[in-house]
Design a protein around this motif. Structure first.
Motif, PDB file in Angstrom:
ATOM      1  N   PHE A  13     -22.270 -25.459  42.083  1.00 48.98           N
ATOM      2  CA  PHE A  13     -22.572 -26.226  43.286  1.00 48.98           C
ATOM      3  C   PHE A  13     -21.328 -26.706  44.024  1.00 48.98           C
ATOM      4  N   THR A  14     -20.166 -26.165  43.654  1.00 43.26           N
ATOM      5  CA  THR A  14     -18.929 -26.462  44.379  1.00 43.26           C
ATOM      6  C   THR A  14     -18.088 -25.200  44.467  1.00 43.26           C
ATOM      7  N   PHE A  15     -17.214 -25.159  45.471  1.00 44.00           N
ATOM      8  CA  PHE A  15     -16.302 -24.028  45.597  1.00 44.00           C
ATOM      9  C   PHE A  15     -15.349 -23.972  44.413  1.00 44.00           C
ATOM     10  N   SER A  16     -14.892 -25.126  43.950  1.00 39.08           N
ATOM     11  CA  SER A  16     -13.983 -25.166  42.809  1.00 39.08           C
ATOM     12  C   SER A  16     -14.598 -24.506  41.587  1.00 39.08           C
ATOM     13  N   ASP A  17     -15.867 -24.815  41.308  1.00 38.37           N
ATOM     14  CA  ASP A  17     -16.532 -24.189  40.158  1.00 38.37           C
ATOM     15  C   ASP A  17     -16.722 -22.688  40.382  1.00 38.37           C
ATOM     16  N   ILE A  27     -22.856 -12.636  31.998  1.00 37.43           N
ATOM     17  CA  ILE A  27     -22.696 -13.184  33.344  1.00 37.43           C
ATOM     18  C   ILE A  27     -21.665 -12.368  34.129  1.00 37.43           C
ATOM     19  N   ASN A  28     -22.129 -11.715  35.207  1.00 40.90           N
ATOM     20  CA  ASN A  28     -21.194 -10.986  36.076  1.00 40.90           C
ATOM     21  C   ASN A  28     -21.427 -11.305  37.552  1.00 40.90           C
ATOM     22  N   ALA A  29     -22.159 -12.391  37.817  1.00 43.46           N
ATOM     23  CA  ALA A  29     -22.367 -12.874  39.180  1.00 43.46           C
ATOM     24  C   ALA A  29     -22.454 -14.392  39.139  1.00 43.46           C
ATOM     25  N   ILE A  30     -21.660 -15.066  39.974  1.00 41.38           N
ATOM     26  CA  ILE A  30     -21.669 -16.525  40.052  1.00 41.38           C
ATOM     27  C   ILE A  30     -22.033 -16.914  41.480  1.00 41.38           C
ATOM     28  N   CYS A  31     -22.991 -17.810  41.605  1.00 38.43           N
ATOM     29  CA  CYS A  31     -23.527 -18.207  42.910  1.00 38.43           C
ATOM     30  C   CYS A  31     -23.237 -19.670  43.201  1.00 38.43           C
ATOM     31  N   TRP A  32     -22.516 -19.921  44.295  1.00 42.22           N
ATOM     32  CA  TRP A  32     -22.415 -21.283  44.820  1.00 42.22           C
ATOM     33  C   TRP A  32     -23.660 -21.484  45.660  1.00 42.22           C
ATOM     34  N   GLN A  33     -24.647 -22.128  45.061  1.00 48.54           N
ATOM     35  CA  GLN A  33     -25.940 -22.303  45.722  1.00 48.54           C
ATOM     36  C   GLN A  33     -25.842 -23.408  46.765  1.00 48.54           C
ATOM     37  N   ARG A  34     -26.261 -23.098  47.973  1.00 52.83           N
ATOM     38  CA  ARG A  34     -26.159 -24.086  49.047  1.00 52.83           C
ATOM     39  C   ARG A  34     -27.075 -23.677  50.201  1.00 52.83           C
ATOM     40  N   ALA A 187     -37.522  -1.631  38.065  1.00 44.04           N
ATOM     41  CA  ALA A 187     -36.361  -2.509  38.203  1.00 44.04           C
ATOM     42  C   ALA A 187     -36.684  -3.652  39.158  1.00 44.04           C
ATOM     43  N   GLN A 188     -36.072  -4.794  38.945  1.00 46.12           N
ATOM     44  CA  GLN A 188     -36.349  -5.982  39.749  1.00 46.12           C
ATOM     45  C   GLN A 188     -35.060  -6.490  40.394  1.00 46.12           C
ATOM     46  N   PRO A 189     -34.771  -6.029  41.604  1.00 48.92           N
ATOM     47  CA  PRO A 189     -33.569  -6.500  42.296  1.00 48.92           C
ATOM     48  C   PRO A 189     -33.617  -8.003  42.532  1.00 48.92           C
ATOM     49  N   ILE A 190     -32.452  -8.614  42.603  1.00 54.17           N
ATOM     50  CA  ILE A 190     -32.316 -10.040  42.862  1.00 54.17           C
ATOM     51  C   ILE A 190     -31.662 -10.195  44.227  1.00 54.17           C
ATOM     52  N   ASN A 191     -32.366 -10.830  45.160  1.00 55.18           N
ATOM     53  CA  ASN A 191     -31.806 -11.017  46.488  1.00 55.18           C
ATOM     54  C   ASN A 191     -30.827 -12.188  46.483  1.00 55.18           C
ATOM     55  N   LEU A 192     -29.692 -12.022  47.157  1.00 55.11           N
ATOM     56  CA  LEU A 192     -28.642 -13.040  47.127  1.00 55.11           C
ATOM     57  C   LEU A 192     -28.909 -14.212  48.062  1.00 55.11           C
ATOM     58  N   GLY A 193     -29.868 -14.054  48.971  1.00 56.66           N
ATOM     59  CA  GLY A 193     -30.250 -15.164  49.825  1.00 56.66           C
ATOM     60  C   GLY A 193     -29.242 -15.450  50.927  1.00 56.66           C
ATOM     61  N   VAL A 194     -29.655 -16.260  51.872  1.00 59.37           N
ATOM     62  CA  VAL A 194     -28.822 -16.612  53.019  1.00 59.37           C
ATOM     63  C   VAL A 194     -28.134 -17.948  52.763  1.00 59.37           C
ATOM     64  N   GLY A 195     -26.836 -18.013  53.017  1.00 59.04           N
ATOM     65  CA  GLY A 195     -26.078 -19.249  52.893  1.00 59.04           C
ATOM     66  C   GLY A 195     -25.333 -19.420  51.594  1.00 59.04           C
ATOM     67  N   ASN A 196     -25.786 -18.736  50.519  1.00 54.51           N
ATOM     68  CA  ASN A 196     -25.100 -18.831  49.230  1.00 54.51           C
ATOM     69  C   ASN A 196     -23.807 -18.030  49.265  1.00 54.51           C
ATOM     70  N   LEU A 197     -22.754 -18.564  48.640  1.00 52.46           N
ATOM     71  CA  LEU A 197     -21.495 -17.832  48.511  1.00 52.46           C
ATOM     72  C   LEU A 197     -21.395 -17.326  47.081  1.00 52.46           C
ATOM     73  N   TRP A 198     -21.237 -16.004  46.950  1.00 51.12           N
ATOM     74  CA  TRP A 198     -21.276 -15.338  45.653  1.00 51.12           C
ATOM     75  C   TRP A 198     -19.914 -14.813  45.242  1.00 51.12           C
ATOM     76  N   LYS A 199     -19.695 -14.792  43.932  1.00 49.22           N
ATOM     77  CA  LYS A 199     -18.558 -14.092  43.336  1.00 49.22           C
ATOM     78  C   LYS A 199     -19.126 -13.035  42.391  1.00 49.22           C
ATOM     79  N   LEU A 200     -18.794 -11.771  42.644  1.00 50.57           N
ATOM     80  CA  LEU A 200     -19.328 -10.654  41.860  1.00 50.57           C
ATOM     81  C   LEU A 200     -18.198  -9.979  41.099  1.00 50.57           C
ATOM     82  N   SER A 201     -18.484  -9.563  39.880  1.00 49.19           N
ATOM     83  CA  SER A 201     -17.459  -8.913  39.065  1.00 49.19           C
ATOM     84  C   SER A 201     -17.175  -7.504  39.573  1.00 49.19           C
TER      85      SER A 201
END
Length: 230
Positions: A13-17, A27-34, A187-201
């Protein structure tokens, strides 16, 4: 998206995290949920598309005459660019009509609409945020097959390859065929949504987790996307 970990995703929930948390285990995807405030549709409506993909600079944003809601959206965009640049990334904010399609071969596609992973010769990550328009999908690694391992596709690639047999694997890498994946049945794709900032491996030397499989979405008719990527 609920907090904690879902499949291969860690939510923060923060850019720092976002930048300081490391990929580990599954875990190969981290989402800053916002849910950033502001009117991003207004931003899109006032930007000028010069090509199918037009890079938008901070100066371009600052020149826009915006409502109060538009100004809130602009502030988030400028701040995201600043945060990522100060972190050492090279963010690109794009106004997008569509990506180029790969139509060279009828048996395999290597454009960004195909599920794929990113590769880099250096240790890095992919950062991605959709502010307006359709959002990208990721796919759990166990729900996908590498296209080059599908027997019919592999045989056609062998026929395409004109070099020596020992050079075949290098040929697959040289033309990025090995980066693309087919979703498995159910297969069940996961949508990244609008507004979230993601870090992908990313696939790179020293990476301790599997690269994140993702794809660009098909755009909605008559609607541009506004997205940040680096």
């Amino acid at each position: 998206m609920a907090s904690g970990q879902i499949n291969q995703i860690q939510t923060v929930f923060t850019f720092s995290d976002l930048v300081n948390n490391s990929f580990q285990g599954n875990i190969n995807a981290i989402c800053w949920q916002r849910n950033p405030a502001g009117d991003y549709k207004e931003i899109v409506s006032k930007l000028r598309l010069k090509e199918n993909i037009t890079e938008v600079s901070a100066e371009d944003l600052l020149q826009l005459d915006l409502s109060a809601e538009g100004e809130l959206a602009r502030a988030t965009l400028l701040n995201d660019l600043k945060l990522l640049t100060e972190y050492g990334a090279s963010p690109s904010l794009n106004l997008l009509k569509q990506y180029d399609r790969d139509t060279e071969f009828d048996f395999i596609s290597t454009d960004v609409y195909s599920y794929h992973v990113d590769r880099s010769p250096i240790a890095t990550n992919t950062f991605l945020c959709t502010y307006y328009g359709t959002a990208s999908d990721i796919l759990p690694n166990h729900q996908a097959d590498q296209k080059i391992l599908v027997p019919e596709i592999r045989q056609k690639l062998r026929e395409l390859h004109e070099g020596e047999e020992q050079d075949f694997e290098e040929f697959l890498k040289e033309y990025y065929f090995d980066l693309h994946y087919h979703p498995k049945p159910n297969a069940q794709p996961i949508n990244l949504g609008v507004g979230n900032l993601w870090k992908l491996s990313v696939d790179h030397p020293g990476q301790q987790v599997l690269p994140c499989i993702h794809r660009a979405p098909i755009e909605n008719p008559d609607e541009y996307r506004l997205l940040l990527i680096c």
